[in-house]
Design a protein around this motif. Sequence first.
Motif, PDB file in Angstrom:
ATOM      1  N   VAL A   1      35.396  10.239  81.241  1.00 21.12           N
ATOM      2  CA  VAL A   1      36.187  10.771  82.349  1.00 21.12           C
ATOM      3  C   VAL A   1      37.042   9.667  82.950  1.00 21.12           C
ATOM      4  O   VAL A   1      36.743   8.482  82.793  1.00 21.12           O
ATOM      5  CB  VAL A   1      35.273  11.383  83.437  1.00 21.12           C
ATOM      6  CG1 VAL A   1      34.429  12.506  82.868  1.00 21.12           C
ATOM      7  CG2 VAL A   1      34.386  10.323  84.075  1.00 21.12           C
TER       8      VAL A   1
ATOM      9  N   TYR B   1      37.351  14.469  76.323  1.00 17.71           N
ATOM     10  CA  TYR B   1      36.199  15.383  76.300  1.00 17.71           C
ATOM     11  C   TYR B   1      35.651  15.446  74.875  1.00 17.71           C
ATOM     12  O   TYR B   1      36.389  15.364  73.899  1.00 17.71           O
ATOM     13  CB  TYR B   1      36.598  16.778  76.804  1.00 17.71           C
ATOM     14  CG  TYR B   1      37.611  17.485  75.949  1.00 17.71           C
ATOM     15  CD1 TYR B   1      37.220  18.329  74.906  1.00 17.71           C
ATOM     16  CD2 TYR B   1      38.974  17.303  76.156  1.00 17.71           C
ATOM     17  CE1 TYR B   1      38.154  18.963  74.106  1.00 17.71           C
ATOM     18  CE2 TYR B   1      39.917  17.933  75.360  1.00 17.71           C
ATOM     19  CZ  TYR B   1      39.501  18.761  74.339  1.00 17.71           C
ATOM     20  OH  TYR B   1      40.428  19.378  73.541  1.00 17.71           O
TER      21      TYR B   1
ATOM     22  N   HIS C   1      27.481  13.841  84.687  1.00 17.49           N
ATOM     23  CA  HIS C   1      28.075  13.121  83.559  1.00 17.49           C
ATOM     24  C   HIS C   1      27.704  11.645  83.622  1.00 17.49           C
ATOM     25  O   HIS C   1      27.761  11.020  84.680  1.00 17.49           O
ATOM     26  CB  HIS C   1      29.599  13.271  83.564  1.00 17.49           C
ATOM     27  CG  HIS C   1      30.213  12.952  82.248  1.00 17.49           C
ATOM     28  ND1 HIS C   1      30.378  11.672  81.806  1.00 17.49           N
ATOM     29  CD2 HIS C   1      30.671  13.758  81.260  1.00 17.49           C
ATOM     30  CE1 HIS C   1      30.927  11.696  80.602  1.00 17.49           C
ATOM     31  NE2 HIS C   1      31.117  12.942  80.249  1.00 17.49           N
TER      32      HIS C   1
ATOM     33  N   THR D   1      32.395  16.887  87.174  1.00 15.69           N
ATOM     34  CA  THR D   1      31.707  16.311  86.024  1.00 15.69           C
ATOM     35  C   THR D   1      30.229  16.245  86.384  1.00 15.69           C
ATOM     36  O   THR D   1      29.698  15.179  86.693  1.00 15.69           O
ATOM     37  CB  THR D   1      32.266  14.919  85.680  1.00 15.69           C
ATOM     38  OG1 THR D   1      32.073  14.049  86.796  1.00 15.69           O
ATOM     39  CG2 THR D   1      33.751  15.005  85.388  1.00 15.69           C
TER      40      THR D   1
ATOM     41  N   LEU E   1      37.759  19.785  89.277  1.00 17.18           N
ATOM     42  CA  LEU E   1      36.995  19.740  88.039  1.00 17.18           C
ATOM     43  C   LEU E   1      35.787  18.839  88.279  1.00 17.18           C
ATOM     44  O   LEU E   1      35.945  17.648  88.556  1.00 17.18           O
ATOM     45  CB  LEU E   1      37.852  19.183  86.894  1.00 17.18           C
ATOM     46  CG  LEU E   1      37.193  19.148  85.512  1.00 17.18           C
ATOM     47  CD1 LEU E   1      36.909  20.556  85.001  1.00 17.18           C
ATOM     48  CD2 LEU E   1      38.074  18.394  84.514  1.00 17.18           C
TER      49      LEU E   1
ATOM     50  N   LEU F   1      31.360  19.788  82.290  1.00 15.40           N
ATOM     51  CA  LEU F   1      32.587  19.836  83.087  1.00 15.40           C
ATOM     52  C   LEU F   1      32.770  21.259  83.615  1.00 15.40           C
ATOM     53  O   LEU F   1      32.865  22.205  82.837  1.00 15.40           O
ATOM     54  CB  LEU F   1      33.794  19.434  82.237  1.00 15.40           C
ATOM     55  CG  LEU F   1      33.768  18.014  81.661  1.00 15.40           C
ATOM     56  CD1 LEU F   1      34.918  17.818  80.692  1.00 15.40           C
ATOM     57  CD2 LEU F   1      33.838  16.975  82.770  1.00 15.40           C
TER      58      LEU F   1
END
Length: 361
Positions: free
Chosen positions: A220, A233, A193, A190, A188, A181
């Motif tokens: 997320v 997280y 991810h 990711t 933000l 992240l």
Amino acid sequence: MRIHFTLSDLARTRLAAVPSPLAAATFSAYRLRDSSDAPALDLWRRAVRRDWKPGRQRLFGILAARTPTQPVPRFLRPHEGLLTLEEELDQLRSTPRSALRADLAYVAEHRALPSWTRALADGDREALDMFAEAARAYHQVAIAPYWHAISSQIAVDQALRLRQFREGGIERVLSSLHPLLRWRPPVLETAGHPNDVVGEDYHLGGRGLVLAPAAFCSYVPCDPADEQPTLYYEAAAHPPLASLTRPYGGPADPADPRGELAALLGHSRAAVLEVIADGVSGVSTGQLARRVGLSPASASEHTAVLRRAGLVATHRSGRTAHHSPTPLGSELLRGAVAPATDPATDPRPDPERHGSGPAPR
């Protein structure tokens, strides 16, 4: 995925107060199937499978998720964590029919659901009770024996986030949540991810974000209908090794005053933190390696982990690195050697009995 913040979103973004035992069970489900992870997860899998009994436990695992790319129903990842699993299961049973239908309809857009979930979507009482029992049975085997150790890890993370918030505001917190992240104001990212399932951009639209520490994986926001999205997280990748090697994840040996610290950090890392704290003016990596009996490379790796956790500070003098404990690290050590309290006279809640870890300081 890129999560977009407005000024209103930043103002409304907050830290979750309580870790969710139901969410921990939900996020652990696919880890039980995946055999490509860290050795500590292999130990956890063997322990779970040792106590596994075929039956309704399987229903929970099927609905929770089969891969990390699949969305998870909101009723399995509570918007606000509650202190005990039973409270969260009561909340699940009372989920409005409209919310159940919307949740399962959204999940069905991304993966096929078994036919028995139709009764859940209709709010059928028998189906909800059966599923809640499946969740309880799974939690009893996969999470409950390790929850005290996991929630202790999460409590350390929460203390770190609160300190970051006090020192640098919510943007300091967003910039250090997880290696995958990345905070690039006002977005933000990711990066790479595995849970990136809804496309490139996710706009919070003034709702803000709940930042919730999670066990076993990160998750997320992916449901556009969330009243206030929750970003889980990864604060505890797996139960501490000490809790996996003790029978049923039981308490540390009471004769070992550092047992709980070792359960939290691992024996080597706990020893490294103790040696660093004993140094009057800081301990060099070479001195640390000799005193703990590690190679310089291993000692350096352990200090890097402790530094990222906010427990150790490092400064350089020429080519030599000197390590010293932070206030948080010293506080953690003081707690590890605090005198034991008689449960019969201790007015504080028992975390084992109430299903939660130590409250963040």
